[in-house]
Design a protein around this motif. Sequence first.
Motif, PDB file in Angstrom:
ATOM      1  N   ILE A 259      36.246  26.750  63.442  1.00 45.69           N
ATOM      2  CA  ILE A 259      37.136  27.729  62.819  1.00 45.69           C
ATOM      3  C   ILE A 259      37.339  28.883  63.793  1.00 45.69           C
ATOM      4  N   PRO A 260      38.481  28.940  64.459  1.00 42.76           N
ATOM      5  CA  PRO A 260      38.714  30.063  65.367  1.00 42.76           C
ATOM      6  C   PRO A 260      39.278  31.294  64.656  1.00 42.76           C
ATOM      7  N   SER A 261      38.899  32.457  65.167  1.00 46.15           N
ATOM      8  CA  SER A 261      39.646  33.677  64.893  1.00 46.15           C
ATOM      9  C   SER A 261      40.725  33.802  65.968  1.00 46.15           C
ATOM     10  N   TYR A 262      41.647  34.739  65.757  1.00 51.85           N
ATOM     11  CA  TYR A 262      42.664  35.031  66.764  1.00 51.85           C
ATOM     12  C   TYR A 262      43.128  36.461  66.539  1.00 51.85           C
ATOM     13  N   ASP A 263      43.785  37.041  67.519  1.00 55.34           N
ATOM     14  CA  ASP A 263      44.317  38.387  67.361  1.00 55.34           C
ATOM     15  C   ASP A 263      45.409  38.400  66.294  1.00 55.34           C
ATOM     16  N   LEU A 264      45.689  39.576  65.769  1.00 49.78           N
ATOM     17  CA  LEU A 264      46.601  39.694  64.635  1.00 49.78           C
ATOM     18  C   LEU A 264      47.792  40.581  64.975  1.00 49.78           C
ATOM     19  N   CYS A 265      48.912  40.304  64.331  1.00 51.40           N
ATOM     20  CA  CYS A 265      50.072  41.189  64.400  1.00 51.40           C
ATOM     21  C   CYS A 265      49.787  42.424  63.544  1.00 51.40           C
ATOM     22  N   PRO A 266      50.275  43.608  63.932  1.00 53.45           N
ATOM     23  CA  PRO A 266      51.191  43.885  65.033  1.00 53.45           C
ATOM     24  C   PRO A 266      50.511  44.182  66.369  1.00 53.45           C
ATOM     25  N   THR A 267      49.174  44.031  66.459  1.00 57.87           N
ATOM     26  CA  THR A 267      48.498  44.303  67.728  1.00 57.87           C
ATOM     27  C   THR A 267      49.038  43.407  68.829  1.00 57.87           C
ATOM     28  N   VAL A 268      49.300  42.138  68.484  1.00 59.58           N
ATOM     29  CA  VAL A 268      49.938  41.215  69.421  1.00 59.58           C
ATOM     30  C   VAL A 268      51.109  40.551  68.713  1.00 59.58           C
ATOM     31  N   ARG A 269      51.945  39.902  69.476  1.00 63.56           N
ATOM     32  CA  ARG A 269      53.071  39.180  68.889  1.00 63.56           C
ATOM     33  C   ARG A 269      52.642  37.766  68.519  1.00 63.56           C
ATOM     34  N   LEU A 270      53.437  37.143  67.666  1.00 61.26           N
ATOM     35  CA  LEU A 270      53.078  35.821  67.156  1.00 61.26           C
ATOM     36  C   LEU A 270      52.961  34.802  68.280  1.00 61.26           C
ATOM     37  N   GLY A 271      53.788  34.929  69.294  1.00 62.94           N
ATOM     38  CA  GLY A 271      53.699  34.005  70.418  1.00 62.94           C
ATOM     39  C   GLY A 271      52.356  34.068  71.123  1.00 62.94           C
ATOM     40  N   VAL A 272      51.770  35.242  71.178  1.00 63.31           N
ATOM     41  CA  VAL A 272      50.435  35.393  71.777  1.00 63.31           C
ATOM     42  C   VAL A 272      49.396  34.664  70.918  1.00 63.31           C
ATOM     43  N   ILE A 273      49.522  34.786  69.610  1.00 58.93           N
ATOM     44  CA  ILE A 273      48.596  34.084  68.709  1.00 58.93           C
ATOM     45  C   ILE A 273      48.677  32.583  68.926  1.00 58.93           C
ATOM     46  N   LEU A 274      49.876  32.061  69.071  1.00 57.34           N
ATOM     47  CA  LEU A 274      50.023  30.628  69.326  1.00 57.34           C
ATOM     48  C   LEU A 274      49.336  30.229  70.634  1.00 57.34           C
ATOM     49  N   ARG A 275      49.447  31.056  71.648  1.00 58.12           N
ATOM     50  CA  ARG A 275      48.761  30.744  72.912  1.00 58.12           C
ATOM     51  C   ARG A 275      47.248  30.735  72.716  1.00 58.12           C
ATOM     52  N   GLN A 276      46.745  31.655  71.917  1.00 53.72           N
ATOM     53  CA  GLN A 276      45.311  31.684  71.653  1.00 53.72           C
ATOM     54  C   GLN A 276      44.865  30.438  70.898  1.00 53.72           C
ATOM     55  N   VAL A 277      45.634  30.036  69.912  1.00 53.24           N
ATOM     56  CA  VAL A 277      45.276  28.838  69.147  1.00 53.24           C
ATOM     57  C   VAL A 277      45.301  27.608  70.052  1.00 53.24           C
ATOM     58  N   ARG A 278      46.260  27.538  70.961  1.00 53.55           N
ATOM     59  CA  ARG A 278      46.265  26.446  71.936  1.00 53.55           C
ATOM     60  C   ARG A 278      44.954  26.416  72.713  1.00 53.55           C
ATOM     61  N   SER A 279      44.523  27.568  73.152  1.00 52.77           N
ATOM     62  CA  SER A 279      43.281  27.639  73.926  1.00 52.77           C
ATOM     63  C   SER A 279      42.086  27.196  73.089  1.00 52.77           C
ATOM     64  N   ALA A 280      42.066  27.599  71.820  1.00 50.77           N
ATOM     65  CA  ALA A 280      40.961  27.205  70.951  1.00 50.77           C
ATOM     66  C   ALA A 280      40.928  25.697  70.759  1.00 50.77           C
ATOM     67  N   VAL A 281      42.093  25.094  70.493  1.00 54.78           N
ATOM     68  CA  VAL A 281      42.154  23.646  70.283  1.00 54.78           C
ATOM     69  C   VAL A 281      41.786  22.909  71.572  1.00 54.78           C
ATOM     70  N   GLU A 282      42.261  23.411  72.698  1.00 61.64           N
ATOM     71  CA  GLU A 282      41.925  22.776  73.976  1.00 61.64           C
ATOM     72  C   GLU A 282      40.436  22.901  74.285  1.00 61.64           C
ATOM     73  N   THR A 283      39.817  23.994  73.874  1.00 65.26           N
ATOM     74  CA  THR A 283      38.372  24.152  74.073  1.00 65.26           C
ATOM     75  C   THR A 283      37.605  23.087  73.297  1.00 65.26           C
ATOM     76  N   VAL A 284      38.042  22.813  72.061  1.00 64.62           N
ATOM     77  CA  VAL A 284      37.416  21.745  71.270  1.00 64.62           C
ATOM     78  C   VAL A 284      37.641  20.400  71.941  1.00 64.62           C
ATOM     79  N   ARG A 285      38.834  20.189  72.418  1.00 62.84           N
ATOM     80  CA  ARG A 285      39.136  18.915  73.088  1.00 62.84           C
ATOM     81  C   ARG A 285      38.259  18.723  74.328  1.00 62.84           C
ATOM     82  N   GLU A 286      38.098  19.770  75.110  1.00 60.30           N
ATOM     83  CA  GLU A 286      37.261  19.669  76.313  1.00 60.30           C
ATOM     84  C   GLU A 286      35.815  19.389  75.936  1.00 60.30           C
TER      85      GLU A 286
END
Length: 273
Positions: free
Chosen positions: A100-127
């Motif tokens: 279960i990942p956390s991620y940064d929240l709007c409005p501190t970051v934009r939604l596109g940044v959150i998607l990049r973070q989720v990609r990293s989290a999923v890729e970390t599980v894959r690795e």
Amino acid sequence: MTGKSDGIDLESEYNNRARVPDHPAVMQRWRETAAAARAARPPLEIAYGPGPREVMDLFEAAPDAPVAVFLHGGYWQALDKGWFSGLAPALAAHGVSLAIPSYDLCPTVRLGVILRQVRSAVETVRERTGVRPVVFGHSAGGHMAACMLSEGRASAAVAISGVFDLRPLIPTSLNTALDLDEREASALSPIFWPVPNGSTPGGTVLDCLVGADESPEFLRQSKTMAGHWAANGVEARYEALPGLNHFTVLDPLFDTDSGLVRRIAALAVKSGA
């Protein structure tokens, strides 16, 4: 903001906290079950990025067990991983670990940044596991689960009460933090993203589930997404779960014997086979 478009009161349709007055009681149950799960089996905390919220909890069912990833909701502007630890025991009973990942929240970051973070989290599980995980998520997390499947990062996705076309959010109060315009909303809507197919790395299974007592717009979003991807070769299905609203739709995930838990577990086991 009027929150209206083409005669539809989009504010009422998408503002789920206003729509479900007893949501605090449901969310309190999430907190209580989370605390109990963490006390019974403390998770391993794994950093997937440099930021303080770029961390995930991993509840291991057993060494080398298949892993599912849960992406939490909150309209990309609320909550964190700690609210949802209570989902782990039901999957562990089927031999499936839960990240279960956390991620940064709007409005501190934009939604596109959150998607990049989720990609990293999923890729970390894959690795860590060597396989693409099953990704499931609720609300905003349902949106992101579909995004991960479109990109070939997931073996399958279960999107619960997802928002797959973000454009209706623009005239609502929910967009105060998101600050989406028409261009960005369209670009970040998986209904417009490539549909995974047999030549795409990853999986081609998408479940779009929604509470039958949710707003017509949430029902439409899930039905439209499943129909569009099914028409383009994905093993996609739509189901409205009787008697459940936008918050209680998570109730089956706490039940070891529920069809939803069994479905996610089966997909996770298949991905690790």
